[in-house]
Motif scaffolding. Sequence first.
Motif, mmCIF file in Angstrom:
data_model
loop_
_atom_site.group_PDB
_atom_site.id
_atom_site.type_symbol
_atom_site.label_atom_id
_atom_site.label_comp_id
_atom_site.label_asym_id
_atom_site.label_seq_id
_atom_site.Cartn_x
_atom_site.Cartn_y
_atom_site.Cartn_z
ATOM 1 N N LEU A 168 7.835 7.751 3.812
ATOM 2 C CA LEU A 168 8.949 7.105 3.109
ATOM 3 C C LEU A 168 9.456 5.878 3.868
ATOM 4 O O LEU A 168 9.788 4.849 3.262
ATOM 5 C CB LEU A 168 10.080 8.106 2.899
ATOM 6 N N ASP A 169 9.513 5.974 5.198
ATOM 7 C CA ASP A 169 9.955 4.833 6.002
ATOM 8 C C ASP A 169 8.997 3.652 5.831
ATOM 9 O O ASP A 169 9.429 2.488 5.753
ATOM 10 C CB ASP A 169 10.049 5.221 7.477
ATOM 11 N N ASN A 170 7.690 3.945 5.794
ATOM 12 C CA ASN A 170 6.696 2.885 5.632
ATOM 13 C C ASN A 170 6.816 2.213 4.266
ATOM 14 O O ASN A 170 6.701 0.986 4.152
ATOM 15 C CB ASN A 170 5.283 3.439 5.821
ATOM 16 N N VAL A 171 7.042 3.020 3.233
ATOM 17 C CA VAL A 171 7.216 2.446 1.897
ATOM 18 C C VAL A 171 8.490 1.608 1.862
ATOM 19 O O VAL A 171 8.517 0.512 1.293
ATOM 20 C CB VAL A 171 7.265 3.559 0.834
ATOM 21 N N ARG A 172 9.542 2.119 2.486
ATOM 22 C CA ARG A 172 10.824 1.381 2.519
ATOM 23 C C ARG A 172 10.647 0.023 3.191
ATOM 24 O O ARG A 172 11.286 -0.964 2.784
ATOM 25 C CB ARG A 172 11.864 2.214 3.268
ATOM 26 N N MET A 231 0.870 -1.181 0.000
ATOM 27 C CA MET A 231 0.000 0.000 0.000
ATOM 28 C C MET A 231 0.907 1.231 0.000
ATOM 29 O O MET A 231 1.645 1.459 0.961
ATOM 30 C CB MET A 231 -0.897 0.000 1.231
ATOM 31 N N VAL A 232 0.854 2.014 -1.072
ATOM 32 C CA VAL A 232 1.760 3.154 -1.202
ATOM 33 C C VAL A 232 0.979 4.397 -1.606
ATOM 34 O O VAL A 232 -0.113 4.292 -2.196
ATOM 35 C CB VAL A 232 2.863 2.867 -2.247
ATOM 36 N N PRO A 233 1.507 5.590 -1.328
ATOM 37 C CA PRO A 233 0.851 6.817 -1.782
ATOM 38 C C PRO A 233 0.894 6.901 -3.304
ATOM 39 O O PRO A 233 1.817 6.365 -3.933
ATOM 40 C CB PRO A 233 1.677 7.930 -1.130
ATOM 41 N N PRO A 234 -0.082 7.572 -3.914
ATOM 42 C CA PRO A 234 -0.159 7.610 -5.377
ATOM 43 C C PRO A 234 0.674 8.703 -6.018
ATOM 44 O O PRO A 234 0.556 8.932 -7.218
ATOM 45 C CB PRO A 234 -1.658 7.864 -5.618
ATOM 46 N N TYR A 235 1.501 9.396 -5.235
ATOM 47 C CA TYR A 235 2.261 10.522 -5.765
ATOM 48 C C TYR A 235 3.737 10.380 -5.405
ATOM 49 O O TYR A 235 4.098 9.760 -4.405
ATOM 50 C CB TYR A 235 1.725 11.845 -5.210
ATOM 51 N N PRO A 236 4.621 10.960 -6.224
ATOM 52 C CA PRO A 236 6.058 10.896 -5.932
ATOM 53 C C PRO A 236 6.419 11.775 -4.738
ATOM 54 O O PRO A 236 5.818 12.826 -4.524
ATOM 55 C CB PRO A 236 6.707 11.442 -7.211
#
Length: 307
Positions: free
Chosen positions: A273-277, A229-234
């Motif tokens: 960013l930590d969660n995506v990592r 589950m990731v945000p939809p934006y850079p």
Amino acid sequence: MPAARKDQPEPGASVLRLQASDEQRPAGRLLGDELRFHRERLGYTLSDAARAIRGSSSKVSRVERGESPAKPRDVHDLALFYGLSREQQGQLDQLLAQAGNGDVYARFADVTPNFLKRLIRLERTAQKIFVFEPRVVPGLLQTESYARAIVRMMEVGTPDADIERIVALRMQRQVMLDSGVPTLAVLVCEEVLYRLYGDAGVMAEQIGLLLKATLTKRVNVRIVRKDAMVPPYPIFHLTFPDGDSQELAYVEHLDGANYVTQKRQLDKYRRILDNVRADAYERVESTAALKRALQHWERLAATEQSD
């Protein structure tokens, strides 16, 4: 870039030298960078700008580096000296307000076509860059053919000569990677590896470049799992060499971007960013994912050539 003048205090007024807060200092860097960009674009020297505001070259230099707070009158006079449009002056006003009050101006929305150019200039002074990209390979690691395919898709109807200038601008972002700084950490969604831009040959070349980047010490590429589950934006997070507080985040949207300097908002994007990592493969698994994607596109490219 704006030179500041030596304003004299009113009689009887006490002068208190204030140190910029951790939130104001990155905002001041943005303002100084924009002022330097316009000065250099027009071919003016620091002395030229200093004369425009009756200040010194060293003061202009400090303002451009974000080391000294810019005065509103100096920014206004420099905007007039540089012949900036009303829209460009409005951008400077936004930056000036943010630099002067980090609590109220947690961010500013840059919806001009120059929002990417500003990021490129800031990247060149960063020490560390951390990028999450859910839609395409990040611009700092794009091949020229891949970048051209994306620009053609986004800029429908644009003349070929203009397309090439846009691609050339994107390629300039990668020149700094040869200088030793900054270090680059990249999170790329696994679906991006299989999203076609151009043809299979273009994709094979692009994945090959990502694999090559994983072998360098200054570039850390991690592939984010498909089910994450990731945000939809850079999201970009930039850290500058003059202290831990010197940082900002850049959040890109369809037609613009937000530059974030307030601590609370920076903490928020760091956590994202930590969660995506945490949902990304480690180095060995990321390399394996890239190799699978490369084999996929190489097979398709071979099929296209044989047809």
